[in-house]
Design a protein around this motif. Sequence first.
Motif, PDB file in Angstrom:
ATOM      1  N   VAL A 168      -4.598  -3.302   9.308  1.00 24.27           N
ATOM      2  CA  VAL A 168      -3.776  -2.482   8.431  1.00 24.27           C
ATOM      3  C   VAL A 168      -4.486  -1.138   8.312  1.00 24.27           C
ATOM      4  O   VAL A 168      -5.680  -1.091   8.046  1.00 24.27           O
ATOM      5  CB  VAL A 168      -3.594  -3.139   7.051  1.00 24.27           C
ATOM      6  CG1 VAL A 168      -2.767  -2.261   6.129  1.00 24.27           C
ATOM      7  CG2 VAL A 168      -2.948  -4.506   7.204  1.00 24.27           C
ATOM      8  N   PHE A 169      -3.771  -0.054   8.524  1.00 18.90           N
ATOM      9  CA  PHE A 169      -4.403   1.257   8.600  1.00 18.90           C
ATOM     10  C   PHE A 169      -3.598   2.298   7.841  1.00 18.90           C
ATOM     11  O   PHE A 169      -2.420   2.104   7.543  1.00 18.90           O
ATOM     12  CB  PHE A 169      -4.556   1.686  10.069  1.00 18.90           C
ATOM     13  CG  PHE A 169      -3.256   1.711  10.820  1.00 18.90           C
ATOM     14  CD1 PHE A 169      -2.469   2.846  10.843  1.00 18.90           C
ATOM     15  CD2 PHE A 169      -2.814   0.589  11.495  1.00 18.90           C
ATOM     16  CE1 PHE A 169      -1.274   2.864  11.520  1.00 18.90           C
ATOM     17  CE2 PHE A 169      -1.623   0.595  12.171  1.00 18.90           C
ATOM     18  CZ  PHE A 169      -0.848   1.744  12.192  1.00 18.90           C
ATOM     19  N   SER A 216       2.066   7.257   6.981  1.00 19.47           N
ATOM     20  CA  SER A 216       1.035   6.893   7.951  1.00 19.47           C
ATOM     21  C   SER A 216       0.518   5.466   7.775  1.00 19.47           C
ATOM     22  O   SER A 216      -0.202   4.968   8.618  1.00 19.47           O
ATOM     23  CB  SER A 216      -0.145   7.862   7.860  1.00 19.47           C
ATOM     24  OG  SER A 216      -0.907   7.611   6.703  1.00 19.47           O
ATOM     25  N   VAL A 217       0.890   4.801   6.680  1.00 21.53           N
ATOM     26  CA  VAL A 217       0.439   3.428   6.446  1.00 21.53           C
ATOM     27  C   VAL A 217       1.209   2.498   7.370  1.00 21.53           C
ATOM     28  O   VAL A 217       2.425   2.595   7.503  1.00 21.53           O
ATOM     29  CB  VAL A 217       0.665   3.011   4.978  1.00 21.53           C
ATOM     30  CG1 VAL A 217       0.292   1.548   4.763  1.00 21.53           C
ATOM     31  CG2 VAL A 217      -0.127   3.904   4.046  1.00 21.53           C
ATOM     32  N   ILE A 245       0.849  -1.202   0.000  1.00 18.60           N
ATOM     33  CA  ILE A 245       0.000   0.000   0.000  1.00 18.60           C
ATOM     34  C   ILE A 245       0.875   1.239   0.000  1.00 18.60           C
ATOM     35  O   ILE A 245       0.612   2.206  -0.726  1.00 18.60           O
ATOM     36  CB  ILE A 245      -0.967  -0.012   1.199  1.00 18.60           C
ATOM     37  CG1 ILE A 245      -2.006  -1.114   1.031  1.00 18.60           C
ATOM     38  CG2 ILE A 245      -1.659   1.339   1.354  1.00 18.60           C
ATOM     39  CD1 ILE A 245      -2.853  -1.356   2.259  1.00 18.60           C
ATOM     40  N   ARG A 246       1.922   1.228   0.807  1.00 16.22           N
ATOM     41  CA  ARG A 246       2.825   2.377   0.888  1.00 16.22           C
ATOM     42  C   ARG A 246       3.446   2.696  -0.477  1.00 16.22           C
ATOM     43  O   ARG A 246       3.629   3.855  -0.833  1.00 16.22           O
ATOM     44  CB  ARG A 246       3.910   2.093   1.921  1.00 16.22           C
ATOM     45  CG  ARG A 246       4.692   3.311   2.329  1.00 16.22           C
ATOM     46  CD  ARG A 246       5.639   3.041   3.486  1.00 16.22           C
ATOM     47  NE  ARG A 246       4.860   2.837   4.696  1.00 16.22           N
ATOM     48  CZ  ARG A 246       5.014   1.791   5.505  1.00 16.22           C
ATOM     49  NH1 ARG A 246       5.907   0.863   5.241  1.00 16.22           N
ATOM     50  NH2 ARG A 246       4.276   1.662   6.583  1.00 16.22           N
ATOM     51  N   ARG A 247       3.745   1.652  -1.248  1.00 14.81           N
ATOM     52  CA  ARG A 247       4.305   1.874  -2.591  1.00 14.81           C
ATOM     53  C   ARG A 247       3.292   2.484  -3.545  1.00 14.81           C
ATOM     54  O   ARG A 247       3.664   3.224  -4.451  1.00 14.81           O
ATOM     55  CB  ARG A 247       4.824   0.554  -3.163  1.00 14.81           C
ATOM     56  CG  ARG A 247       6.133   0.105  -2.584  1.00 14.81           C
ATOM     57  CD  ARG A 247       6.734  -1.047  -3.373  1.00 14.81           C
ATOM     58  NE  ARG A 247       5.870  -2.211  -3.447  1.00 14.81           N
ATOM     59  CZ  ARG A 247       5.883  -3.219  -2.593  1.00 14.81           C
ATOM     60  NH1 ARG A 247       6.716  -3.209  -1.572  1.00 14.81           N
ATOM     61  NH2 ARG A 247       5.074  -4.243  -2.742  1.00 14.81           N
ATOM     62  N   ALA A 252      -1.930  13.121   8.375  1.00 17.51           N
ATOM     63  CA  ALA A 252      -2.514  12.670   7.106  1.00 17.51           C
ATOM     64  C   ALA A 252      -3.972  12.285   7.336  1.00 17.51           C
ATOM     65  O   ALA A 252      -4.365  11.146   7.142  1.00 17.51           O
ATOM     66  CB  ALA A 252      -1.713  11.515   6.542  1.00 17.51           C
ATOM     67  N   PHE A 253      -4.778  13.260   7.722  1.00 16.45           N
ATOM     68  CA  PHE A 253      -6.190  13.027   8.031  1.00 16.45           C
ATOM     69  C   PHE A 253      -7.039  12.858   6.776  1.00 16.45           C
ATOM     70  O   PHE A 253      -8.190  12.498   6.849  1.00 16.45           O
ATOM     71  CB  PHE A 253      -6.743  14.196   8.857  1.00 16.45           C
ATOM     72  CG  PHE A 253      -6.563  15.518   8.180  1.00 16.45           C
ATOM     73  CD1 PHE A 253      -7.520  15.996   7.305  1.00 16.45           C
ATOM     74  CD2 PHE A 253      -5.424  16.264   8.399  1.00 16.45           C
ATOM     75  CE1 PHE A 253      -7.350  17.200   6.658  1.00 16.45           C
ATOM     76  CE2 PHE A 253      -5.243  17.479   7.757  1.00 16.45           C
ATOM     77  CZ  PHE A 253      -6.209  17.951   6.881  1.00 16.45           C
TER      78      PHE A 253
END
Length: 173
Positions: free
Chosen positions: A89-90, A56-57, A42-44, A96-97
């Motif tokens: 997983v968040f 924030s991931v 997800i971060r990628r 980063a709202f």
Amino acid sequence: MSGFRKGDRERARAMFKALPKDIRKGIRDALNKNGSELSEAIRRRVPKDTGALAESVGYAFGDAPATSATQAFRAKGSNPADPELTVTVFEGNNEAFYAGWVEYGTAPSVSGQRVGARNSDIKQNKGSGRQSYRTHPGTPAQPHFWPTYRSMKRRMKSRLSRAVGLAIRKALK
């Protein structure tokens, strides 16, 4: 109809709590690897502007860490009744709202009220005779969380099933 009989959920929770430590460790290791792999993927895929959303991931066992931002995106692991065997997983935190706005986009809006109109609470110093309206062009959706989760779901489920089977076979020897 859910397909479960009365009492199945309670029996399943009792079975998970009664699992031997070896089996729990094997399941926990697989969940840890799934959480780590999914959060990195997800971060990628996160659209990077300032990089705050990508930072924030993350993932955690049990619930996501408490932040003032709404944790809108959660992918639960095997058993929500047992925090030790639940991976969340968040993305999104105080900085980063806007995680949901990036994932789903925002709708364009044009308010019919003129800014600086006589009976308006909103004043704007634009000179006399000039009409300006509040507008927002909207932002297109940039899905990254759920498409990544769906693309990896089968692999993560297989890994978890293999870990459970292997742990049970080891425990029965």
